[in-house]
Design a protein around this motif. Structure first.
Motif, PDB file in Angstrom:
ATOM      1  N   UNK A 273      46.396  35.163  27.247  1.00 61.05           N
ATOM      2  CA  UNK A 273      47.402  34.644  28.168  1.00 61.05           C
ATOM      3  C   UNK A 273      46.784  33.977  29.392  1.00 61.05           C
ATOM      4  N   UNK A 274      45.545  34.350  29.760  1.00 61.08           N
ATOM      5  CA  UNK A 274      44.923  33.823  30.985  1.00 61.08           C
ATOM      6  C   UNK A 274      43.706  32.941  30.704  1.00 61.08           C
ATOM      7  N   UNK A 275      43.550  32.487  29.464  1.00 59.12           N
ATOM      8  CA  UNK A 275      42.336  31.744  29.136  1.00 59.12           C
ATOM      9  C   UNK A 275      42.258  30.392  29.815  1.00 59.12           C
ATOM     10  N   UNK A 276      43.397  29.834  30.257  1.00 56.82           N
ATOM     11  CA  UNK A 276      43.395  28.530  30.917  1.00 56.82           C
ATOM     12  C   UNK A 276      43.620  28.636  32.425  1.00 56.82           C
ATOM     13  N   UNK A 277      43.647  29.822  32.959  1.00 49.44           N
ATOM     14  CA  UNK A 277      43.908  29.993  34.398  1.00 49.44           C
ATOM     15  C   UNK A 277      43.007  31.074  34.977  1.00 49.44           C
ATOM     16  N   UNK A 278      41.716  30.928  34.778  1.00 46.41           N
ATOM     17  CA  UNK A 278      40.780  31.935  35.263  1.00 46.41           C
ATOM     18  C   UNK A 278      40.596  31.824  36.775  1.00 46.41           C
ATOM     19  N   UNK A 279      40.669  32.957  37.434  1.00 44.40           N
ATOM     20  CA  UNK A 279      40.303  33.093  38.841  1.00 44.40           C
ATOM     21  C   UNK A 279      39.351  34.284  38.939  1.00 44.40           C
ATOM     22  N   UNK A 280      38.793  34.484  40.120  1.00 41.86           N
ATOM     23  CA  UNK A 280      37.859  35.602  40.296  1.00 41.86           C
ATOM     24  C   UNK A 280      38.573  36.935  40.059  1.00 41.86           C
ATOM     25  N   UNK A 281      39.831  37.023  40.498  1.00 45.10           N
ATOM     26  CA  UNK A 281      40.590  38.259  40.294  1.00 45.10           C
ATOM     27  C   UNK A 281      40.842  38.512  38.811  1.00 45.10           C
TER      28      UNK A 281
ATOM     29  N   UNK B 223      39.616  41.632  36.324  1.00 42.09           N
ATOM     30  CA  UNK B 223      40.507  42.390  35.435  1.00 42.09           C
ATOM     31  C   UNK B 223      39.991  42.365  33.995  1.00 42.09           C
ATOM     32  N   UNK B 224      39.522  41.188  33.544  1.00 41.98           N
ATOM     33  CA  UNK B 224      38.992  41.101  32.179  1.00 41.98           C
ATOM     34  C   UNK B 224      37.735  41.941  32.008  1.00 41.98           C
TER      35      UNK B 224
ATOM     36  N   UNK C  69      29.608  40.290  36.748  1.00 44.87           N
ATOM     37  CA  UNK C  69      28.619  39.335  37.250  1.00 44.87           C
ATOM     38  C   UNK C  69      28.344  38.237  36.227  1.00 44.87           C
ATOM     39  N   UNK C  70      28.281  38.592  34.950  1.00 42.62           N
ATOM     40  CA  UNK C  70      28.044  37.584  33.910  1.00 42.62           C
ATOM     41  C   UNK C  70      29.213  36.611  33.812  1.00 42.62           C
ATOM     42  N   UNK C  71      30.453  37.152  33.849  1.00 40.81           N
ATOM     43  CA  UNK C  71      31.631  36.277  33.809  1.00 40.81           C
ATOM     44  C   UNK C  71      31.705  35.390  35.045  1.00 40.81           C
ATOM     45  N   UNK C  72      31.359  35.959  36.203  1.00 47.06           N
ATOM     46  CA  UNK C  72      31.396  35.183  37.435  1.00 47.06           C
ATOM     47  C   UNK C  72      30.358  34.069  37.418  1.00 47.06           C
ATOM     48  N   UNK C  73      29.184  34.334  36.848  1.00 48.53           N
ATOM     49  CA  UNK C  73      28.144  33.303  36.731  1.00 48.53           C
ATOM     50  C   UNK C  73      28.613  32.156  35.839  1.00 48.53           C
ATOM     51  N   UNK C  74      29.168  32.491  34.668  1.00 52.27           N
ATOM     52  CA  UNK C  74      29.661  31.460  33.753  1.00 52.27           C
ATOM     53  C   UNK C  74      30.782  30.647  34.395  1.00 52.27           C
ATOM     54  N   UNK C  75      31.690  31.330  35.090  1.00 51.07           N
ATOM     55  CA  UNK C  75      32.807  30.661  35.759  1.00 51.07           C
ATOM     56  C   UNK C  75      32.306  29.714  36.855  1.00 51.07           C
ATOM     57  N   UNK C  76      31.326  30.158  37.640  1.00 47.76           N
ATOM     58  CA  UNK C  76      30.805  29.335  38.729  1.00 47.76           C
ATOM     59  C   UNK C  76      30.066  28.120  38.199  1.00 47.76           C
ATOM     60  N   UNK C  77      29.285  28.297  37.120  1.00 50.28           N
ATOM     61  CA  UNK C  77      28.563  27.167  36.537  1.00 50.28           C
ATOM     62  C   UNK C  77      29.539  26.131  35.992  1.00 50.28           C
TER      63      UNK C  77
END
Length: 380
Positions: free
Chosen positions: A45-53, A57-58, A114-122
């Motif tokens: 449900x959130x695959x197209x609307x990722x935020x840090x929050x 949660x994921x 941290x891994x998800x945040x790194x991928x998201x930031x890149x």
């Protein structure tokens, strides 16, 4: 069956107690499956609307599953060990084990986040205009977060096991001194990785090469000990970090512009047209939208040591009038640069032919003197 009933009677185990353990077991499994199903649907449900929050949660998925299993094991062990009056074993082994399990849940949570945040930031910082992507700060924050998480885990485990921190630090210092003597190359590579993260001479995705040319390729991963470099023939080089901090490394990806340097030769028959061609090419480059006008642009005759094919020539070459085109593009992306350079060179060729001139090719003129020549059979 009778032996099993006798065993339960010997330890005064009732049917209700066994039912309670079974209920705890099935509730634990049901909760674990429910958590897994919930997060699977939540991620879709959130695959197209990722935020840090949402990323946090994921990241709770695996830790909550593990925590559910640990807590369920704790209550089952509490009942089962009470039947056999193993209360000391419960207090000395099971309780610290459960605490370690919950600490592991925290470690999994932080590492996953941290891994998800790194991928998201890149993904968010990746440029689409062909410019340089600098992910060094993202890598630094990721490694710093991992280091802090490990440090917290060490102190938590020490507290759970009842170790004195000061005494543990003293033992750790002595052990590290011995390890440093035995594994000095490995330790130097680890400190080399630390220096790379602090200085950021290159990051993942950069094209680097050493001055001596022995190592060249694209950085795929920077670990604490090794840098993974993918060569242009798709081979992977695992390079110790201490080798990359003790010699000069060129980071080609951080160039501000890409240079076009081409040598062109005109026919000697087009000598009178050269100045007009030179002027038109210079005007064309000055108006080109992909050329950086803040950088130097030259359309001039070559010097006397320019490699024109197999010979070293100046402006007046063996079979051509040689000049150079020297300019810089705005983009640094290699594919986009190649497309721009191809278009520019084709347009320069059209400018030359528009002046009724031609690009020279290697020619040879044979000059035969007519004096003293024998008459041909036809003349006779």
């Amino acid at each position: 069956m009778d032996n099993l009933l006798d065993f339960f009677k010997a330890y005064d185990i009732s049917l209700s107690q066994m039912i309670i353990v079974a209920i705890i077991f099935f509730v634990t499994i049901a909760m674990e499956l429910s958590i897994r199903l919930f997060f699977r649907r939540y991620e879709k449900a959130t695959q197209h609307s990722h935020t840090i929050k949402i990323l946090f949660y994921l990241s709770l998925n695996k830790p909550l599953q593990l925590a559910t299993m640990v807590i369920g094991f704790y209550f089952m062990a509490m009942h089962v060990l009470t039947w056999f009056r193993f209360t000391s074993f419960f207090d000395q082994v099971v309780t610290p084990g459960v605490e370690l399990g919950l600490a592991l849940c925290f470690f999994v949570l932080m590492n996953t986040f941290l891994s998800r945040l790194k991928t998201y930031s890149i993904t968010k910082k990746t440029r689409t205009d062909g410019g340089y992507n600098n992910f060094a700060k993202i890598e630094q924050i990721h490694k710093l977060g991992q280091a802090l998480t490990i440090a917290v885990m060490v102190f938590v485990i020490a507290a759970i096991l009842g170790l004195k921190v000061a005494q543990g630090v003293a033992y750790l210092g002595g052990g590290l001194a011995i390890i440093a003597l035995v594994f000095k190359d490995t330790i130097s590579s680890v400190f080399g990785g630390l220096i790379i993260y602090l200085d950021s001479p290159y990051a993942v995705g950069d094209w680097i090469y050493t001055i001596d040319g022995t190592i060249q390729g694209t950085v795929e991963k920077i670990s604490w000990r090794l840098t993974h470099i993918r060569t242009f023939d798709k081979r992977l080089i695992f390079t110790p970090n201490n080798l990359l901090i003790t010699q000069a490394v060129v980071n080609a990806s951080r160039m501000s512009n890409r240079r076009i340097l081409q040598y062109i030769g005109l026919r000697y028959d087009d000598f009178d047209k050269f100045e007009a061609i030179q002027k038109d090419i210079y005007t064309y480059l000055g108006e080109h939208p992909d050329i950086d006008q803040n950088c130097l642009t030259l359309v001039n005759v070559v010097n006397g040591s320019t490699d024109m094919g197999s010979t070293t020539e100046g402006f007046f070459g063996g079979s051509s009038l040689n000049f150079q085109v020297y300019t810089f593009t705005k983009v640094t992306n290699w594919l986009k640069f190649q497309a721009i350079q191809d278009k520019i060179m084709m347009d320069i060729g059209r400018i030359i032919y528009r002046h009724d001139a031609e690009i020279a090719f290697t020619t040879m003129t044979l000059d035969i003197s007519s004096e003293g020549a024998e008459p041909s059979p036809q003349a006779t």
